[in-house]
Scaffold this active site. Structure first.
Site: not given
Length: 303
Positions: A152, A176, A245, A248, A271, A280
């Site tokens: 990210r 995150k 992004h 990514r 994730h 995806y």
């Protein structure tokens, strides 16, 4: 229920302190929570609700409907409801509410947009372009790393020189929720980072620990990366709005296309929930459908 010692705003502030001090959430995430709850608070004040415990499920639905009428997207409303649910989980813990009125309230359905990606040829044109000065060497290392490791933007900006280990060709990334993960760094990205590190000293301030720095010698600004990537793409004649992004997304879809291993891609992207990674598989299916249409004897269109 315990005595209520705070206003709507005071409980928002206590909740944000809880997120900062106990859950160690990033500043960006905290400001999103604050912004969402500020909007709900404004609606409560308008409707003469002085305490969070006065809010009912019916009123939460009315709030969502009023926001939707103003043209707010389903995705934004999902996030606002999620923030409100989290606040009430905290209020329940603090004995300031008897139920969570946001539970069971749904935002209008979001039409899931497939993330934009670049194909291998376009990426090749971008990443194989010559770099003639330290800034271009830095840009190339940044882009190679985005595509090599699926980072990210905030993760890449926060990297320090000590985070990369050339011995085992991995990188420690803080994602995150302050979660760390190790990601592999491909050969091309390693070469590009080594080339950048050779000239980094020409730009970086003496005490700067950041892997990537701006022209003033300090940690690079996310906006600078976005602007430089757009410029780089224009220079290489790629007619797309290139952003970090997108690299990514390209990393994820190309990896899934080749391996079919959804769990591994989830791990590499950091994730928390595999349903986020599953988008995806839709991209991959689109590609497979195109291959099928071109290759299958019964699918080929008659000339």
């Amino acid at each position: 229920m315990g005595a209520d010692h705070g206003t709507l705003q005071e409980w928002i502030e206590r909740f944000l302190d809880h997120l900062r001090l106990e859950r160690h959430l990033a500043d960006n995430t905290l400001s999103n929570y604050a912004r969402d709850l500020e909007r709900t608070k404004a609606w409560c004040v308008e409707n003469q609700l002085n305490r969070w415990s006065d809010l009912t499920q019916h009123q939460v639905r009315a709030y969502v409907a009023s926001r939707h009428r103003k043209g707010i997207s389903g995705k934004s409303l999902q996030r606002e409801l999620s923030s409100l649910r989290s606040l009430f989980r905290y209020l329940l813990r603090e004995d300031q509410a008897e139920s969570n009125p946001a539970t069971g309230v749904r935002a209008p359905k979001v039409q899931r947009k497939l993330p934009a990606t670049l194909d291998a040829d376009q990426l090749g044109r971008m990443l194989d372009a010559p770099a003639d000065d330290p800034i271009e060497l830095r840009d190339l290392a940044i882009m190679e790393l985005f595509y090599s490791s699926g980072l990210r933007l905030a993760e890449l900006v926060s990297l320090d020189t000590r985070d990369i280990d050339f011995n085992d060709t991995t990188l420690e990334v803080t994602g995150k929720g302050s979660k760390t993960r190790r990601v592999p760094v491909g050969r091309k990205a390693q070469e590009a980072i080594r080339a950048w590190l050779e000239v980094r000293g020409d730009i970086a301030a003496m005490d700067e620990t950041a892997l990537f720095v701006g022209t003033r010698g300090k940690r690079i600004n996310p906006r600078t990366i976005q602007d430089r990537m757009k410029r780089w793409a224009i220079k290489q004649g790629i007619p797309r709005n290139i952003h970090p992004h997108m690299l990514r997304h390209s990393f994820a879809s190309h990896l899934l296309e080749s391996s079919g291993d959804l769990r591994a891609v989830q791990e590499l992207l950091g994730h928390a929930d595999i349903s986020t990674t599953q988008i995806y598989t839709h991209l991959d299916f689109q590609h497979l459908a195109q291959v099928y249409d071109k290759a299958h004897p019964r699918a080929k269109k008659k000339k």
